[in-house]
Design a protein around this motif. Structure first.
Motif, short mmCIF file in Angstrom:
data_model
loop_
_atom_site.label_atom_id
_atom_site.label_comp_id
_atom_site.label_asym_id
_atom_site.label_seq_id
_atom_site.Cartn_x
_atom_site.Cartn_y
_atom_site.Cartn_z
N MET A 1 0.84 -1.22 0.00
CA MET A 1 0.00 0.00 0.00
C MET A 1 0.87 1.26 0.00
O MET A 1 1.92 1.30 0.65
CB MET A 1 -0.86 0.01 1.27
N ASP A 2 0.40 2.25 -0.69
CA ASP A 2 1.14 3.51 -0.72
C ASP A 2 1.07 4.16 0.65
O ASP A 2 0.13 3.97 1.39
CB ASP A 2 0.51 4.47 -1.72
N ALA A 3 2.08 4.90 0.96
CA ALA A 3 2.02 5.65 2.21
C ALA A 3 1.06 6.83 2.03
O ALA A 3 0.62 7.11 0.92
CB ALA A 3 3.42 6.15 2.56
N ILE A 4 0.74 7.48 3.12
CA ILE A 4 -0.18 8.62 3.04
C ILE A 4 0.59 9.83 2.55
O ILE A 4 1.73 10.06 2.95
CB ILE A 4 -0.77 8.90 4.43
N ASN A 5 -0.03 10.60 1.69
CA ASN A 5 0.58 11.84 1.23
C ASN A 5 0.29 12.94 2.26
O ASN A 5 -0.85 13.38 2.39
CB ASN A 5 0.00 12.20 -0.14
N PRO A 6 1.32 13.36 3.01
CA PRO A 6 1.05 14.31 4.11
C PRO A 6 0.49 15.64 3.63
O PRO A 6 -0.28 16.29 4.34
CB PRO A 6 2.43 14.49 4.76
N VAL A 7 0.87 16.05 2.42
CA VAL A 7 0.39 17.35 1.92
C VAL A 7 -1.12 17.31 1.74
O VAL A 7 -1.85 18.20 2.21
CB VAL A 7 1.11 17.71 0.60
N ILE A 8 -1.58 16.25 1.07
CA ILE A 8 -3.02 16.14 0.86
C ILE A 8 -3.75 15.93 2.18
O ILE A 8 -4.85 16.43 2.39
CB ILE A 8 -3.32 15.00 -0.14
N LEU A 9 -3.09 15.21 3.08
CA LEU A 9 -3.70 14.99 4.41
C LEU A 9 -3.94 16.32 5.12
O LEU A 9 -5.01 16.58 5.65
CB LEU A 9 -2.79 14.10 5.25
N ILE A 10 -2.92 17.18 5.11
CA ILE A 10 -3.06 18.46 5.80
C ILE A 10 -4.13 19.31 5.11
O ILE A 10 -4.97 19.93 5.76
CB ILE A 10 -1.71 19.21 5.84
N ALA A 11 -4.11 19.29 3.78
CA ALA A 11 -5.13 20.06 3.06
C ALA A 11 -6.52 19.57 3.41
O ALA A 11 -7.43 20.37 3.61
CB ALA A 11 -4.89 19.95 1.55
N SER A 12 -6.71 18.25 3.54
CA SER A 12 -8.05 17.77 3.82
C SER A 12 -8.43 17.93 5.28
O SER A 12 -9.60 18.08 5.61
CB SER A 12 -8.22 16.31 3.38
#
Lengths: 308, 365
Positions: A1-12
């Motif tokens: 599984m891909d790791a979480i994209n922190p940038v998109i996480l913070i944006a969401s």
């Protein structure tokens, strides 16, 4: 599984936190004036349906948000009249307002189930939005996200640095003293209640227009109660509201992302983590008892009548 | 008053009592419903309310229905049911798993009122019936479509609570996706709620972010469809299925098919039995053959051959020729669940507490 994209996480997480941020900020002003309004959930959901309905009818999200604020303020005036003129119990009246708001919004919303809201566009920052990392986090949101931060700054400034803020806090600390000095306690409190209602309405509309985005009955699903908790969490300080809301919203989004990414942490632990962390921070903060106690408005929840 | 007169009086009392019962029978049968969620959820509670309306349509003046929506599980449910029983309800349908204990508690106090609990297993009193639907039959069909439609080979499942009902659905969905696509991987996100639109939307977004391109759900709102629609607008290819009700406003995409809980046949049958006196408490578990599980329109986003395969599966299940849990099926740990050709018993399904082979991750306790 891909790791979480922190940038998109913070944006969401910013998007997920904005409704509770707005509602909590409104409640903070209300409580600073000495009024405990537990009707946040009801005002939020009423704002959610009014904003949604207006946005669908006019195809303008901006008008939707505007009407949601007005609707929240209007609903809060029921609470205002009952508690400020008829001196009803604030806790009971607030709870009743929540129940009323939930039912009334269901009634108003009957024709709007399953419809789609017009999209709220992101603020066009041009090339700034394409910057790596900073772009998606800071420059890819809709206007309400920036408005919510601006509102926090404005509330902080008004409360801390203006005469109006001083008067509002005076009313919340000791309505008798404020009254003796000639301030119109009831009028000031009504204004604070209306402001709280307007912001709760905005928060609700953010749910139905941006975050979900659609209308379903009961869609606030407890967000109003979390907003109330965040006011205490923030010990009645505007900037801490941002911290509290983003922390709570952030962890709830993070735990869903961790699950989706297949990270092997027990789900029960993840699901309860927002609440656990809220409690832990509350405990840490209230270690210094006098400070926290001092920070709660002294006249919070007490009725005022000029004759008494 | 002498003994004879007293006897006469008693006889008269019995006679008037009987007359009272007779006249009560002329009054419409009062049917109560309690729902866990708002009727406007367009999902679970909405569909039960459709069933309530079907009763009214079928029996007209012979019945009167009452309902209460958004009832919280626990003490509130008991209060609402007690109130309904006191106000003369003859039968009460409690339509959420969480109403189970409340239903049995109230049933003990009103032995003359019939209680029907949806999706539960406790029948502690002679006037309690439990009924459920074989949703896993629908999930098998949806799983087949998901396995064929995915391009990233990642399919997702928004799950509510780790109870056998939900686990059964996950297994059925994945089993049939895996049958047609051995490379498929399943992502399960538990939201611990039947209805929380914001959380459901966030869960869908998190999955899409991870590359999941077909999502199904065991929660009640249409928020995941809305989130998927948003992703489509941003250029991502993603599909969803309607859950509990048709969720057609989101067709033709992202919603490409749906599992509809059609309670109408069951409700009409049970109220009819009560009206003509053949009613008995029982345990009911109907599915596609009884018309209780229906697959909503499969949209044109699904290629014709896949649609035909799905329809063939629906026909086979409806005719009783195919059971979605037919061996060989292994458990996640590699041990045998069902041997070649073996069909799962209802008991095995209703106590299912493990993932089948190929699903990554653990079931929360």
């Amino acid at each position: 599984m891909d790791a979480i994209n922190p940038v998109i996480l913070i944006a969401s997480l910013i998007v997920a936190s904005t409704p509770i941020l707005l509602a909590a900020l409104g409640e903070l002003v209300c409580e600073k004036a000495g009024v405990l309004n537990l009707g946040v959930e009801g005002m939020m959901i009423f704002g959610a349906i009014c904003g949604f309905a207006i946005a669908v009818e006019t195809e303008s999200p901006l008008l939707g948000f505007l009407c949601a604020a007005l609707a929240g303020a209007a609903l809060s005036m029921i609470f205002g009249v009952l508690t400020q003129f008829l001196l009803s119990n604030q806790v009971a009246t607030g709870l009743a307002l929540t129940l009323f708001g939930l039912g009334f919004s269901a009634l108003v919303g009957q024709g709007y189930v399953g419809l789609k809201a017009p999209a709220t566009p992101a603020v066009p920052f041009g090339p700034l939005a394409d910057l790596p990392v900073v772009g998606p986090i800071l420059f890819s949101h809709d206007a309400m996200v920036y408005a919510s931060i601006a509102l926090v700054a404005a509330v902080w400034y008004v409360l801390a640095h203006t005469r109006a803020g001083l008067i509002l806090r005076a009313v919340g600390e000791s309505h008798d003293a404020a009254h003796a000095l000639g301030y119109k306690v009831v009028r000031i409190r009504l204004l604070a209640i209306a402001f709280g209602g307007a912001l709760a309405g905005l928060g609700g509309a953010y749910l139905s227009l941006v975050r979900v985005p659609q209308w379903t009955e009961g869609m606030t699903a407890g967000a109003g109660w979390i907003a109330l908790a965040i006011v205490v969490f923030a010990s009645w300080r505007p900037w801490r509201i941002v911290l509290g809301a983003y922390l709570f919203g952030g962890i709830s989004v993070l735990q869903l992302n961790l699950q989706a990414a297949g990270i092997k942490i027990p789900v029960e632990l993840l699901s309860m983590s927002p609440y656990v962390i809220t409690i832990v921070v509350l405990v840490l903060m209230s270690r210094d008892r006098t400070r926290t106690a001092l920070n709660a408005p002294a006249a919070l929840g007490r009725s005022f009548h000029a004759s008494s | 008053m002498n003994f004879r007169l007293a006897l006469k009086g008693a006889a008269l009392a019995v006679a008037t009592g009987l007359a009272g019962i007779a006249s009560a029978q002329d009054e419409p049968l009062k049917v109560g419903f309690i729902y866990c969620c708002p009727i406007g959820d367009l999902g679970w509670s909405y569909q039960h309310d459709v069933g309530r309306q079907a009763i009214e349509e079928e029996y007209g003046d012979r019945v009167e229905t009452i309902f209460q929506e958004s009832v919280s599980e626990g003490a509130d449910a008991e209060r609402v049911m007690t109130q309904m029983a006191l106000s003369g309800a003859d039968i009460i349908f409690a339509t959420s798993f969480g109403f189970m204990d409340a239903t049995n508690n109230v049933a003990a106090r009103f032995p003359d009122v019939q209680f029907e609990h949806a999706t539960g297993y406790k029948r502690e009193h002679p006037n309690v019936t439990t009924y459920n639907s074989r949703f896993y039959e629908g999930r098998a069909v949806v799983g087949h479509i998901a396995g064929k439609m995915t391009e990233t080979n990642k399919i997702g499942y928004i799950a509510s609570y780790p109870i056998p009902e939900v686990i059964m659905g996950i297994n059925s969905f994945f089993l049939h996706a895996q049958k047609v696509n051995p490379d498929v991987e399943l992502t399960v996100v538990w939201v611990y709620s039947w209805f929380d639109p914001a959380k459901e939307a966030d869960a869908a977004r998190a999955m899409i972010e991870q590359g999941v391109d077909v999502i199904t759900q065991h929660t009640d709102s249409t928020a995941p469809q809305a989130a998927a629609e948003e992703a489509i607008a941003a250029g991502t290819r993603v599909f969803t299925f309607g859950q509990a009700s048709d969720m057609l406003p989101y067709a033709p995409a992202p919603r490409i098919a749906s599992i509809i809980d059609n309670w109408n046949p069951y409700y009409i049958k049970r109220v009819g039995q009560l009206l003509d006196g053949t009613y008995e408490s029982m345990e009911s578990w109907g599915g596609m053959p009884e018309g209780e599980v229906v697959i909503g329109e499969i949209t044109d986003e699904v290629p014709a051959d896949i649609k035909a395969e799905a329809e063939a599966m629906i026909a086979a299940i409806t005719a009783g020729e195919y059971h979605p849990f037919t061996g060989p099926i292994m458990k996640q740990d590699g041990s045998v669940f069902l041997a070649e050709g073996e069909v799962a018993t209802d008991e095995q399904l209703l106590t299912m507490n493990f993932y089948i082979e190929g699903i990554d991750g653990d079931i929360p306790n």
